[in-house]
Design an enzyme around this catalytic site. Structure first.
Site, mmCIF file in Angstrom:
data_model
loop_
_atom_site.group_PDB
_atom_site.id
_atom_site.type_symbol
_atom_site.label_atom_id
_atom_site.label_comp_id
_atom_site.label_asym_id
_atom_site.label_seq_id
_atom_site.Cartn_x
_atom_site.Cartn_y
_atom_site.Cartn_z
ATOM 1 N N ASP A 124 0.799 -1.288 -0.255
ATOM 2 C CA ASP A 124 0.079 -0.018 0.117
ATOM 3 C C ASP A 124 1.019 1.236 -0.039
ATOM 4 O O ASP A 124 0.542 2.114 -0.751
ATOM 5 C CB ASP A 124 -1.077 -0.033 1.110
ATOM 6 C CG ASP A 124 -2.100 -0.981 1.144
ATOM 7 O OD1 ASP A 124 -2.359 -1.505 0.115
ATOM 8 O OD2 ASP A 124 -2.830 -1.204 2.183
ATOM 9 N N ASP A 132 -3.547 10.749 5.071
ATOM 10 C CA ASP A 132 -3.571 11.682 6.344
ATOM 11 C C ASP A 132 -2.844 12.524 6.393
ATOM 12 O O ASP A 132 -1.656 12.721 5.817
ATOM 13 C CB ASP A 132 -3.505 10.650 7.618
ATOM 14 C CG ASP A 132 -2.356 9.747 7.561
ATOM 15 O OD1 ASP A 132 -1.341 10.214 7.311
ATOM 16 O OD2 ASP A 132 -2.570 8.667 7.952
ATOM 17 N N THR A 147 -8.164 3.315 7.649
ATOM 18 C CA THR A 147 -7.732 2.059 8.046
ATOM 19 C C THR A 147 -6.091 2.093 8.001
ATOM 20 O O THR A 147 -5.693 0.845 8.486
ATOM 21 C CB THR A 147 -8.188 1.053 6.896
ATOM 22 O OG1 THR A 147 -7.556 1.587 5.581
ATOM 23 C CG2 THR A 147 -9.776 0.728 6.973
ATOM 24 N N ALA A 148 -5.626 3.171 8.108
ATOM 25 C CA ALA A 148 -3.962 3.252 8.355
ATOM 26 C C ALA A 148 -3.836 3.553 9.656
ATOM 27 O O ALA A 148 -3.953 2.888 10.731
ATOM 28 C CB ALA A 148 -3.610 4.059 7.218
ATOM 29 N N TYR A 149 -2.856 4.742 9.767
ATOM 30 C CA TYR A 149 -2.542 5.261 11.142
ATOM 31 C C TYR A 149 -3.890 5.690 12.133
ATOM 32 O O TYR A 149 -3.785 5.573 13.240
ATOM 33 C CB TYR A 149 -1.882 6.620 11.004
ATOM 34 C CG TYR A 149 -0.922 6.993 12.100
ATOM 35 C CD1 TYR A 149 -0.815 6.381 13.426
ATOM 36 C CD2 TYR A 149 -0.393 8.279 12.064
ATOM 37 C CE1 TYR A 149 0.099 6.765 14.379
ATOM 38 C CE2 TYR A 149 0.390 8.826 13.082
ATOM 39 C CZ TYR A 149 0.416 8.123 14.339
ATOM 40 O OH TYR A 149 1.151 8.610 15.257
#
Length: 272
Positions: free
Chosen positions: A57, A130, A170-172
């Site tokens: 990703d 983000d 769905t990341a940090y």
């Protein structure tokens, strides 16, 4: 579709086996194929219709960032770990490319973010996942005033504040305890990182809202300063009283979808 750029992460594909395989398939279809390497070259090139990233990703996000001023289609070959964005696998590569070349795909449009530092700055920074205002190497909390559409929300003392898109939720954001947003939704989420407060909670806002963050920390040692972090790939130092503005970009990110897989099924399969 005439021109395809293959963006390779050499840590994931050291011998460029997958890149060569993709080139061979595209050559059979008489398509122009150009190459770029992650962390070695800027991926952007004029006139590209499709960008294929090889890696995980993070590689795909890097490829998208390289084309922030253009609007090609994107798809990723997952030879990394999670692969939430990268839909193709080594096992499905040939069949997936055939689908793409015969126009059997759908296009998912995702939000991106634009951030600026200062009230009058014309410089805008681009993010897919983000924008994070963080304490950097500072050994203490930072203070951040939050405004939504110039209306004061609250003041937080914390390690940092995440402003994430639905893609980046769905990341940090997820690691920091923030909510998961549906990928095709237009919302934005603000998630405090380790706040020194019992009432600091994530906040979901609409894509038309503008977030303003004012840094109120007393920075004395310029070797340890807060920073603005974009997708974990671009960092800029901040100073006392800096004002950071974040809003949704008018330009959407166009990601190819080859399978009608429900978001919640993918979520269940990928995140355990």
């Amino acid at each position: 579709m005439k021109k395809v750029l293959v963006y390779t992460n050499l840590e994931k594909d050291p011998k460029e086996e997958y890149a060569k395989k993709i080139r061979g398939i595209l050559k059979e279809e008489k398509l122009e194929c150009v190459f770029s390497r992650h962390k070695e070259e800027r991926p952007a090139e004029d006139g590209v219709d499709l960008v294929i990233s090889i890696g995980g990703d993070g590689t795909m996000i890097s490829a998208i960032r390289g084309f922030k001023d253009q609007n090609p289609l994107f798809i990723g070959l997952n030879v990394g770990k999670l692969g939430f964005l990268t839909e193709m696998t080594p096992q499905t590569l040939k069949a997936d490319l055939k689908k793409i070349l015969s126009n059997r795909y759908e296009v998912e449009e995702r939000n991106a973010l634009l951030a600026s530092i200062g009230k009058t700055s014309k410089k805008q920074y681009f993010a897919i996942n983000d924008v994070v205002v963080g304490r950097g190497q500072m050994a203490r909390l930072i203070g951040v005033e939050i405004y939504i559409n110039l209306i004061y929300v609250d003041t937080y003392f914390l390690d940092g504040m995440i402003v994430a898109t639905s893609t980046g939720s769905t990341a940090y954001n997820l690691s920091a305890g923030g909510p998961i947003l549906k990928a095709d939704g237009g919302n934005i989420v603000l998630t405090p990182i380790c706040p020194h407060s019992l009432r600091a909670r994530p906040l979901v806002i609409s894509e038309g809202d503008t977030v303003t963050m004012k840094l109120i920390s007393d920075v004395k040692d310029m070797k340890e300063v807060p920073n603005l972090n974009l997708d974990g790939q671009e960092i800029h130092s901040l100073k006392n009283d800096d004002i950071i503005t974040v809003k949704a970009s008018n330009q959407k990110i166009r990601i190819l979808s080859l399978r009608k897989e429900h978001f919640f099924k993918k979520l269940r399969d990928k995140i355990r």
